[in-house]
Motif scaffolding. Structure first.
Motif, PDB file in Angstrom:
ATOM      1  N   GLY A 199      -2.794   1.730  -3.448  1.00 35.47           N
ATOM      2  CA  GLY A 199      -1.729   2.311  -2.644  1.00 35.47           C
ATOM      3  C   GLY A 199      -1.272   3.664  -3.142  1.00 35.47           C
ATOM      4  O   GLY A 199      -0.975   4.569  -2.353  1.00 35.47           O
ATOM      5  N   VAL A 200      -1.235   3.814  -4.478  1.00 32.46           N
ATOM      6  CA  VAL A 200      -0.842   5.102  -5.049  1.00 32.46           C
ATOM      7  C   VAL A 200      -1.810   6.194  -4.616  1.00 32.46           C
ATOM      8  O   VAL A 200      -1.411   7.295  -4.213  1.00 32.46           O
ATOM      9  CB  VAL A 200      -0.778   5.019  -6.592  1.00 32.46           C
ATOM     10  CG1 VAL A 200      -0.472   6.375  -7.199  1.00 32.46           C
ATOM     11  CG2 VAL A 200       0.261   3.998  -7.018  1.00 32.46           C
ATOM     12  N   GLY A 201      -3.111   5.879  -4.665  1.00 32.04           N
ATOM     13  CA  GLY A 201      -4.106   6.867  -4.259  1.00 32.04           C
ATOM     14  C   GLY A 201      -4.101   7.113  -2.765  1.00 32.04           C
ATOM     15  O   GLY A 201      -4.283   8.244  -2.309  1.00 32.04           O
ATOM     16  N   VAL A 202      -3.864   6.059  -1.987  1.00 34.97           N
ATOM     17  CA  VAL A 202      -3.860   6.191  -0.530  1.00 34.97           C
ATOM     18  C   VAL A 202      -2.734   7.106  -0.067  1.00 34.97           C
ATOM     19  O   VAL A 202      -2.910   7.952   0.807  1.00 34.97           O
ATOM     20  CB  VAL A 202      -3.735   4.795   0.119  1.00 34.97           C
ATOM     21  CG1 VAL A 202      -3.326   4.910   1.577  1.00 34.97           C
ATOM     22  CG2 VAL A 202      -5.052   4.045   0.010  1.00 34.97           C
ATOM     23  N   VAL A 203      -1.560   6.950  -0.662  1.00 31.50           N
ATOM     24  CA  VAL A 203      -0.429   7.796  -0.302  1.00 31.50           C
ATOM     25  C   VAL A 203      -0.672   9.240  -0.730  1.00 31.50           C
ATOM     26  O   VAL A 203      -0.268  10.188  -0.056  1.00 31.50           O
ATOM     27  CB  VAL A 203       0.872   7.262  -0.937  1.00 31.50           C
ATOM     28  CG1 VAL A 203       2.026   8.239  -0.723  1.00 31.50           C
ATOM     29  CG2 VAL A 203       1.228   5.904  -0.355  1.00 31.50           C
ATOM     30  N   ALA A 204      -1.375   9.400  -1.858  1.00 29.03           N
ATOM     31  CA  ALA A 204      -1.608  10.747  -2.378  1.00 29.03           C
ATOM     32  C   ALA A 204      -2.594  11.546  -1.530  1.00 29.03           C
ATOM     33  O   ALA A 204      -2.541  12.775  -1.510  1.00 29.03           O
ATOM     34  CB  ALA A 204      -2.121  10.665  -3.814  1.00 29.03           C
TER      35      ALA A 204
ATOM     36  N   LEU B 202       0.816  -1.214   0.000  1.00 31.08           N
ATOM     37  CA  LEU B 202       0.000   0.000   0.000  1.00 31.08           C
ATOM     38  C   LEU B 202       0.848   1.263   0.000  1.00 31.08           C
ATOM     39  O   LEU B 202       0.500   2.264  -0.633  1.00 31.08           O
ATOM     40  CB  LEU B 202      -0.931   0.013   1.216  1.00 31.08           C
ATOM     41  CG  LEU B 202      -2.225  -0.807   1.115  1.00 31.08           C
ATOM     42  CD1 LEU B 202      -2.923  -0.854   2.460  1.00 31.08           C
ATOM     43  CD2 LEU B 202      -3.153  -0.213   0.055  1.00 31.08           C
ATOM     44  N   LEU B 203       1.959   1.245   0.707  1.00 32.53           N
ATOM     45  CA  LEU B 203       2.834   2.416   0.760  1.00 32.53           C
ATOM     46  C   LEU B 203       3.857   2.418  -0.359  1.00 32.53           C
ATOM     47  O   LEU B 203       4.822   3.190  -0.329  1.00 32.53           O
ATOM     48  CB  LEU B 203       3.531   2.479   2.124  1.00 32.53           C
ATOM     49  CG  LEU B 203       2.582   2.581   3.329  1.00 32.53           C
ATOM     50  CD1 LEU B 203       3.370   2.682   4.619  1.00 32.53           C
ATOM     51  CD2 LEU B 203       1.657   3.780   3.187  1.00 32.53           C
ATOM     52  N   THR B 204       3.650   1.533  -1.347  1.00 33.20           N
ATOM     53  CA  THR B 204       4.457   1.480  -2.591  1.00 33.20           C
ATOM     54  C   THR B 204       5.937   1.290  -2.311  1.00 33.20           C
ATOM     55  O   THR B 204       6.778   1.760  -3.068  1.00 33.20           O
ATOM     56  CB  THR B 204       4.248   2.756  -3.437  1.00 33.20           C
ATOM     57  OG1 THR B 204       4.804   3.876  -2.747  1.00 33.20           O
ATOM     58  CG2 THR B 204       2.792   3.013  -3.725  1.00 33.20           C
ATOM     59  N   VAL B 205       6.262   0.585  -1.210  1.00 33.59           N
ATOM     60  CA  VAL B 205       7.669   0.279  -0.937  1.00 33.59           C
ATOM     61  C   VAL B 205       8.080  -0.995  -1.646  1.00 33.59           C
ATOM     62  O   VAL B 205       9.085  -1.038  -2.360  1.00 33.59           O
ATOM     63  CB  VAL B 205       7.899   0.145   0.590  1.00 33.59           C
ATOM     64  CG1 VAL B 205       9.349  -0.215   0.874  1.00 33.59           C
ATOM     65  CG2 VAL B 205       7.535   1.451   1.276  1.00 33.59           C
ATOM     66  N   GLY B 206       7.298  -2.060  -1.441  1.00 34.26           N
ATOM     67  CA  GLY B 206       7.535  -3.313  -2.142  1.00 34.26           C
ATOM     68  C   GLY B 206       8.894  -3.921  -1.865  1.00 34.26           C
ATOM     69  O   GLY B 206       9.756  -3.992  -2.734  1.00 34.26           O
ATOM     70  N   TYR B 207       9.124  -4.392  -0.622  1.00 34.78           N
ATOM     71  CA  TYR B 207      10.417  -4.967  -0.271  1.00 34.78           C
ATOM     72  C   TYR B 207      10.709  -6.260  -1.029  1.00 34.78           C
ATOM     73  O   TYR B 207      11.857  -6.568  -1.304  1.00 34.78           O
ATOM     74  CB  TYR B 207      10.481  -5.237   1.235  1.00 34.78           C
ATOM     75  CG  TYR B 207      10.531  -3.969   2.052  1.00 34.78           C
ATOM     76  CD1 TYR B 207      11.671  -3.181   2.061  1.00 34.78           C
ATOM     77  CD2 TYR B 207       9.438  -3.558   2.802  1.00 34.78           C
ATOM     78  CE1 TYR B 207      11.720  -2.015   2.805  1.00 34.78           C
ATOM     79  CE2 TYR B 207       9.485  -2.402   3.557  1.00 34.78           C
ATOM     80  CZ  TYR B 207      10.621  -1.636   3.547  1.00 34.78           C
ATOM     81  OH  TYR B 207      10.673  -0.471   4.281  1.00 34.78           O
ATOM     82  N   GLY B 208       9.674  -7.021  -1.357  1.00 34.27           N
ATOM     83  CA  GLY B 208       9.878  -8.245  -2.140  1.00 34.27           C
ATOM     84  C   GLY B 208      10.221  -9.460  -1.312  1.00 34.27           C
ATOM     85  O   GLY B 208      10.474 -10.528  -1.866  1.00 34.27           O
ATOM     86  N   ASP B 209      10.272  -9.339   0.026  1.00 29.83           N
ATOM     87  CA  ASP B 209      10.570 -10.506   0.858  1.00 29.83           C
ATOM     88  C   ASP B 209       9.377 -11.445   0.951  1.00 29.83           C
ATOM     89  O   ASP B 209       9.533 -12.650   1.135  1.00 29.83           O
ATOM     90  CB  ASP B 209      11.026 -10.067   2.252  1.00 29.83           C
ATOM     91  CG  ASP B 209      10.005  -9.143   2.922  1.00 29.83           C
ATOM     92  OD1 ASP B 209       9.192  -8.546   2.187  1.00 29.83           O
ATOM     93  OD2 ASP B 209      10.038  -9.016   4.158  1.00 29.83           O
ATOM     94  N   ILE B 210       8.156 -10.891   0.830  1.00 32.50           N
ATOM     95  CA  ILE B 210       6.932 -11.695   0.774  1.00 32.50           C
ATOM     96  C   ILE B 210       6.134 -11.246  -0.442  1.00 32.50           C
ATOM     97  O   ILE B 210       5.870 -10.054  -0.589  1.00 32.50           O
ATOM     98  CB  ILE B 210       6.085 -11.509   2.056  1.00 32.50           C
ATOM     99  CG1 ILE B 210       6.883 -11.890   3.301  1.00 32.50           C
ATOM    100  CG2 ILE B 210       4.810 -12.329   1.990  1.00 32.50           C
ATOM    101  CD1 ILE B 210       6.137 -11.676   4.605  1.00 32.50           C
ATOM    102  N   TYR B 211       5.737 -12.188  -1.285  1.00 33.82           N
ATOM    103  CA  TYR B 211       4.989 -11.830  -2.491  1.00 33.82           C
ATOM    104  C   TYR B 211       4.055 -12.989  -2.870  1.00 33.82           C
ATOM    105  O   TYR B 211       4.305 -14.152  -2.538  1.00 33.82           O
ATOM    106  CB  TYR B 211       5.936 -11.526  -3.658  1.00 33.82           C
ATOM    107  CG  TYR B 211       6.932 -12.616  -3.956  1.00 33.82           C
ATOM    108  CD1 TYR B 211       6.620 -13.641  -4.848  1.00 33.82           C
ATOM    109  CD2 TYR B 211       8.170 -12.626  -3.328  1.00 33.82           C
ATOM    110  CE1 TYR B 211       7.524 -14.641  -5.116  1.00 33.82           C
ATOM    111  CE2 TYR B 211       9.082 -13.636  -3.591  1.00 33.82           C
ATOM    112  CZ  TYR B 211       8.758 -14.643  -4.482  1.00 33.82           C
ATOM    113  OH  TYR B 211       9.653 -15.650  -4.737  1.00 33.82           O
TER     114      TYR B 211
END
Length: 324
Positions: free
Chosen positions: A228-233, A202-211
């Motif tokens: 997530g893009v809209g939520v952060v905006a 949701l916060l558009t970080v996307g660590y990639g450890d869980i997918y």
């Protein structure tokens, strides 16, 4: 006579260690001296972590000790002159209030690690907070005040947007857990694993450890990523709009009296010369007529004995126009 000299010296020390004005060279020099000491202290702490500079650890320790001595002296002087900072309180009560104030606690936390709490060296970074008080956007309105004003005024909108984020986060975490638990029992062992994934998505970080690896999970991830893009905006837009409003308000109300040729509007902030003065005092000193005082949505009749407070908006005109 000695008591008068003592009070005069305390007043002078108080004026110096407080944030100085441009007309007081000694006070302004002290401000820059403290900034230099703060930066030197933080730089020494950082350099001390490099193994390549281990031969200079003794030098770093000496520099750090000297800067901490400066902080201690400043801290003691601030306690000593606290009754001048809070003139409406008795000396003991004023010192107690300073010790429990934000600045007092920050000063204490940045000194203690050197003597007792070596593992809490990060507290020294709090000294940076002091630097924020020394820089101004202009002579009457500092950036820190604008930030706090925006956060207070937009508090309800920000809380609403955070609530939306929490709801989406919980919903997406439960959804991804249901979709991926059977396929990845180790990665998505419980709902908390889903929360970690939903937050990073949701916060558009996307660590990639869980997918996700299932088709439903991937489709869900695509939708959540777009959300997530809209939520952060949302909170970003609210805060940005607040900054624009405050900047526009500041541009229109933060002006010099000499620039007002007709009826004008002046915002009284915490650095204004009008603050804590009566209408009579301001009118006589600046040769202006206060027509209306706007305070917290109320219209105050500017009687001579009315005291002007922080965040008041004054509708004024110059004395020259009154006489003409």
């Amino acid at each position: 006579m000695s008591d008068i000299k003592k009070k005069s010296s305390r007043r002078r020390i108080f004026d110096i260690i407080q944030i100085g004005n441009k007309d007081d060279l000694i006070s302004r020099s002290f401000d820059w001296f403290i900034v230099t000491v703060i930066i030197l202290n933080i730089l020494t702490v950082f350099l001390d972590t490099f193994d390549e500079l281990s031969s200079l650890k003794g030098v770093f320790r000496i520099i750090e000790g000297m800067t901490v001595i400066v902080f201690c002296v400043e801290y003691i002087l601030r306690i000593w002159t606290a009754d001048l900072l809070y003139p409406d309180k008795k000396p003991l009560a004023a010192r107690g209030r300073f010790l429990l104030s934000f600045d007092g606690i920050v000063d204490l936390l940045t000194i203690l690690p050197f003597f007792f709490l070596s593992g809490f060296i990060v507290f020294r970074m709090l000294r940076v907070v002091r630097i924020l008080h020394l820089f101004r956007v202009n002579a009457h309105y500092d950036s820190f005040h604008i930030i706090t004003t925006v956060l207070v005024e937009k508090c309800n909108q920000i809380i609403s947007s955070v609530f939306i984020i929490i709801v989406l986060m919980l919903a997406s975490s439960l959804g991804i857990y249901s979709a991926e638990h059977d396929a990845q029992p180790e990665a998505f062992r419980n709902a908390f694993s889903g929360i970690w994934w939903s937050v990073s998505t949701l916060l558009t970080v996307g660590y990639g450890d869980i997918y996700p690896i299932t088709v439903i999970g991937k489709l869900m991830a695509i939708c959540i990523a777009f959300l997530g893009v809209g939520v952060v905006a949302i909170p970003t837009g609210i805060i940005s709009a607040g900054f624009v409003e405050q900047y526009t308000k500041n541009q229109h109300s933060d002006m010099r009296i000499s620039d007002i040729n007709e009826v004008g509007e002046v915002l009284v902030d915490k650095n204004s010369d009008f603050r804590s003065k009566t209408v009579r005092e301001v009118s006589e000193k600046y040769c202006i007529q206060i027509l209306v005082i706007l305070r917290n949505g109320l219209t105050i009749v500017p009687i001579e004995d009315v005291t002007i407070k922080t965040n008041d908006i004054l509708i004024i005109r110059t004395e020259k126009l009154v006489k003409s």
